[in-house]
Design an enzyme around this catalytic site. Structure first.
Site, short mmCIF file in Angstrom:
data_model
loop_
_atom_site.label_atom_id
_atom_site.label_comp_id
_atom_site.label_asym_id
_atom_site.label_seq_id
_atom_site.Cartn_x
_atom_site.Cartn_y
_atom_site.Cartn_z
N SER A 1 0.74 -0.97 -0.30
CA SER A 1 0.13 -0.15 0.25
C SER A 1 0.47 1.06 -0.02
O SER A 1 0.62 2.12 0.81
CB SER A 1 -0.63 -0.28 1.09
OG SER A 1 -2.17 -1.58 1.52
N GLU A 2 1.39 1.29 -0.66
CA GLU A 2 2.70 2.54 -0.85
C GLU A 2 2.08 3.86 -0.88
O GLU A 2 2.97 4.66 -0.18
CB GLU A 2 2.96 2.23 -2.40
CG GLU A 2 4.15 1.52 -2.35
CD GLU A 2 3.36 -0.16 -3.88
OE1 GLU A 2 2.96 0.31 -3.44
OE2 GLU A 2 4.27 -0.38 -3.32
N GLN B 1 11.62 -1.26 -3.09
CA GLN B 1 13.07 -2.19 -3.39
C GLN B 1 12.76 -1.74 -4.82
O GLN B 1 13.95 -2.13 -5.35
CB GLN B 1 11.78 -3.68 -3.38
CG GLN B 1 12.04 -4.68 -2.17
CD GLN B 1 11.44 -5.60 -2.32
OE1 GLN B 1 11.06 -6.62 -2.75
NE2 GLN B 1 11.28 -5.99 -1.04
N ASP C 1 9.26 2.89 -9.10
CA ASP C 1 9.28 2.99 -10.38
C ASP C 1 8.03 2.52 -9.26
O ASP C 1 7.05 2.76 -9.74
CB ASP C 1 9.21 1.79 -10.98
CG ASP C 1 10.84 1.15 -11.89
OD1 ASP C 1 10.80 1.11 -12.90
OD2 ASP C 1 11.57 0.86 -10.93
N HIS D 1 11.22 -1.77 -14.09
CA HIS D 1 12.27 -1.99 -12.45
C HIS D 1 13.39 -1.34 -13.22
O HIS D 1 14.27 -2.10 -11.88
CB HIS D 1 12.41 -3.75 -12.40
CG HIS D 1 11.38 -3.44 -11.67
ND1 HIS D 1 10.15 -3.44 -11.73
CD2 HIS D 1 11.32 -5.08 -10.59
CE1 HIS D 1 9.31 -4.70 -11.13
NE2 HIS D 1 10.05 -5.51 -10.25
#
Ligand SMILES: Cc1ncc(C[n+]2csc(CCOP(=O)(O)OP(=O)(O)O)c2C)c(N)n1
Lengths: 330, 345
Positions: A63-64, A86, A89, A133
């Site tokens: 849940s960025e 991580q 993006d 990524h």
């Protein structure tokens, strides 16, 4: 000056900075997807849970957006959160939180509120990471007033800059290139702080001024070794921050070398390198050759090995560019 | 209800109502408050009762319709009005206006981009737990704001981490001029939230007693048990969505509906309960005095001058101050940079 013989990798240096920060201040905590598991964010968070407990380092749902506002809420209340992504993006989800809330928190409170948070984000760069990524969006973040974008280039830089970022009262986006995690360097053991806003003169030379940031610094260092054989040397500035760096030292160097190359691991258009070059042009310093840059093509990043390899520049491009310009303008 | 409590709630309510009516009177003729404003006339009940139960160091994170919560949380009316005038004495130094009203002293924060503040309350509650404070964080939002994905992320996080957040959704049925039925097939927001198994409460009909009873119980509970609660209150905005003028000439709300809610104005009920014209008059006079002096204060204050310097704090944590003085200087050029060979890892 401190001398040290202790060699750490980039990821060990980051881990050490976090460990020391958590010891110095109980308000420091770490969270984000998978931070306490398996790969431990390139081993940068390994064993921290055993040391500090699950209240100071914890895994989260994907849940960025809410996580970013969580960091903001905690920081506003006096904590010093470190949120880890991580891949950089993933952070694009959080543009609203960064641009509409975090960046203007101090401003809109007329300096009464603070936002002392760090967001660590990893740039995939290499090994088929592909268009979703491997992006490096530092220039996009750098455009927004109120955010500090820090991009360490080596283990000793990473440790000092991360400590400075954690204890700074401003929001910092701390961008780490995956390709640097295993690079090694002497790193002092005690906690120390590096000035985010002052470019670091990494090597001294006479013929060129090279300005870079993040992974580009290491590539430039490699280029300098090759150029030694041609008896060409350059001042190499590591800007440390993509938007709050001061230009004074760079101007002084240019008055001496009169040649500028900016090396940037990121898209070249409307970018960090654009900014450095325009400031040099605006300064009116007379150069012997037009300012130049090496950066990523203005395209999304291909996965296929060979295409990918050609997409990124290596020290050879730097060497060639410098040689050509140097010979043409002798 | 105890008399003293009733009077406090009434005072909160009347202050919010009268202060905003004054803003409406002055806004256009004088044209000195040059910023968008979302008035909460009609929706004062929730902040008025909530204000009664909040303690020092509790915090509120509000949506754009925030004046009620600012005032009920002991925010200074002087500083609020000055903020609307863009004066340096404003609670945000004149840099934010109504839309992003905040007050560090009273832990009140708001913003007009939908739903960010709602999620921020969760991190605030985490800080309270970490610092072992016995406080709660309140997150306030509208039914429109509850359509943003971040709200569900935030509720899940608070529930997962057992954080004392009181989520309040003021469902006034409209997002700007669009009825909730055009936006969702579940018109009760709490129905959507129930799936998280977080405790949800629905308060209908601007019911003072029910709301008071629930908040009393819930907030006490939250202080002890550290669990989030989601409370939805059905309410109605009497004025336009934004600005002092009405917007009902756009015919987006049925006349019957407007009349239904206006007839149930909680202010009428409160005054009936107090049942003393003398007391009401006294309270009203005091509030009018405060309003007059607030506007005078704002008028007399100087326009904001400082701005650019606030983009960055540029300071460092106290925890490292002494330590910072002894900072280590070293030059990495003395060290040998040894890049690893082969693959990055
Ligand atoms: C992200 C975002 N989208 C759209 C808007 C425009 N906007 C401002 S208020 C509003 C309506 C919100 O309705 P609700 O949350 O129910 O609150 P109310 O205005 O009814 O009190 C909208 C759509 C905004 N401020 N932010």
């Amino acid at each position: 000056m401190i001398k040290t013989n202790r060699i750490l990798s980039f990821s060990q240096a980051i881990k050490e900075a976090q460990t020391q920060a958590m010891k110095i201040d109980p308000k420091v905590f770490i969270f984000g997807l998978g931070v306490d598991k398996t790969a431990h964010i390139f081993s940068t968070t390994k064993n921290l849970k055993q040391k500090f407990g699950k209240k100071r380092i914890f895994d989260t749902p994907a849940s960025e957006q809410a996580l970013t506002m969580f960091a903001a809420g905690a920081a506003n209340a006096g904590m010093r959160p470190i949120l880890i992504h991580q891949r950089l993006d993933f952070m694009v989800y959080t543009f609203d939180q960064l641009v509409n809330w975090i960046a203007l928190w101090s401003f809109k409170s007329a300096g009464k509120s603070k936002m002392p948070l760090v967001i660590r984000a990893v740039v995939g760069r290499g090994w088929g990471q592909g268009p979703q990524h491997a992006k490096c969006l530092h220039s996009m973040f750098a455009h927004v007033p109120g955010l500090k974008i820090v991009m360490p280039s080596s283990p000793s830089e990473a440790k000092g800059l991360l400590l400075s970022s954690i204890f700074s009262n401003d929001p910092v986006i701390f961008i780490e290139y995956r390709s640097l995690y295993n690079s090694k360097e002497f790193v002092p053991q005690k906690p120390y702080f590096l000035d985010i806003d002052t470019p670091n003169l990494r090597i001294k030379g006479k013929d060129f001024t090279v300005v870079s940031i993040g992974a580009g610094v290491l590539t430039s260092l490699r280029a300098s070794k090759i150029l030694e054989k041609n008896n060409i040397s350059f001042d190499l500035f590591d800007c440390r921050s993509a938007n709050s760096f001061k230009m004074a030292k760079i101007f002084n160097s240019l008055k001496k070398t009169k040649r500028l190359l900016v090396v940037e691991d990121g898209w070249s258009k409307i970018s960090f390198s654009s900014e450095v070059i325009s400031r040099v042009v605006e300064s009116g310093i007379k150069l012997k050759s037009p300012p130049s840059r090496i950066a990523w093509p203005n395209s999304h990043i291909p996965m296929s090995t060979k295409l990918e390899k050609n997409f990124y520049f290596s020290e050879n491009e730097i060497v060639n560019k410098i040689k050509n310009q140097f010979i043409n303008t002798l | 209800m105890q008399k003293s409590k009733l009077l406090k709630i009434y005072k909160n309510f009347l202050k919010i109502r009268l202060c905003q009516e004054k803003i409406i009177d002055k806004y256009h003729p004088e044209d000195k408050m040059k910023c968008p404003m979302h008035l909460c006339i009609g929706q004062e009940l929730m902040p008025s009762v909530l204000g009664y139960y909040l303690k020092k160091n509790d915090s509120i994170f509000s949506h754009h319709r925030s004046h009620g919560y600012f005032l009920a949380n002991k925010g200074s009316m002087k500083e609020m009005i000055s903020e609307f005038y863009g004066k340096e004495t404003g609670t945000n130094g004149g840099l934010a206006g109504s839309q992003e009203l905040s007050c560090t002293k009273t832990n009140f924060y708001s913003g007009t981009i939908l739903s960010g503040a709602f999620a921020m309350a969760v991190g605030d509650a985490f800080a309270k737990i970490s610092k072992k404070q016995n406080n709660i964080s309140v997150a306030v939002i509208g039914d429109g704001g509850m359509e943003e994905g971040i709200t569900f992320e935030a509720i899940n996080l608070a529930h997962l981490m057992k954080l004392p957040v009181l989520f309040v959704c003021e469902n006034n049925m409209y997002s700007t001029h669009t009825n909730i039925k055009e936006r969702s097939r579940t018109s009760l927001v709490s129905d959507r939230v129930k799936g998280f198994r977080i405790k949800t409460i629905l308060v209908k009909n601007q019911n003072l007693y029910k709301l008071d009873h629930i908040l009393n119980k819930t907030i006490n509970n939250m202080r002890k048990n550290k669990e989030p609660v989601f409370l939805e209150i059905l309410t109605y905005r009497f004025n336009g969505h934004v600005g002092p003028e009405g917007d009902d000439h756009f015919n987006y709300r049925p006349k019957k509906e407007i009349n239904y809610w206006k007839h149930r104005d909680p202010l009428v009920k409160l005054e009936k309960l107090i049942n003393s014209q003398k007391i009401i008059k006294e309270i009203k006079n005091d509030i009018i005095k405060e309003i007059t002096s607030s506007f005078n204060f704002a008028e007399k204050s100087k326009l904001a001058k400082k701005w650019e310097q606030f983009n960055f704090n540029n300071g460092y944590s106290k925890a490292v101050k002494s330590f910072y003085k002894k900072r280590i200087f070293f030059s990495s050029k003395q060290e040998d940079h040894k890049p690893s060979s082969g693959k990055p890892y």
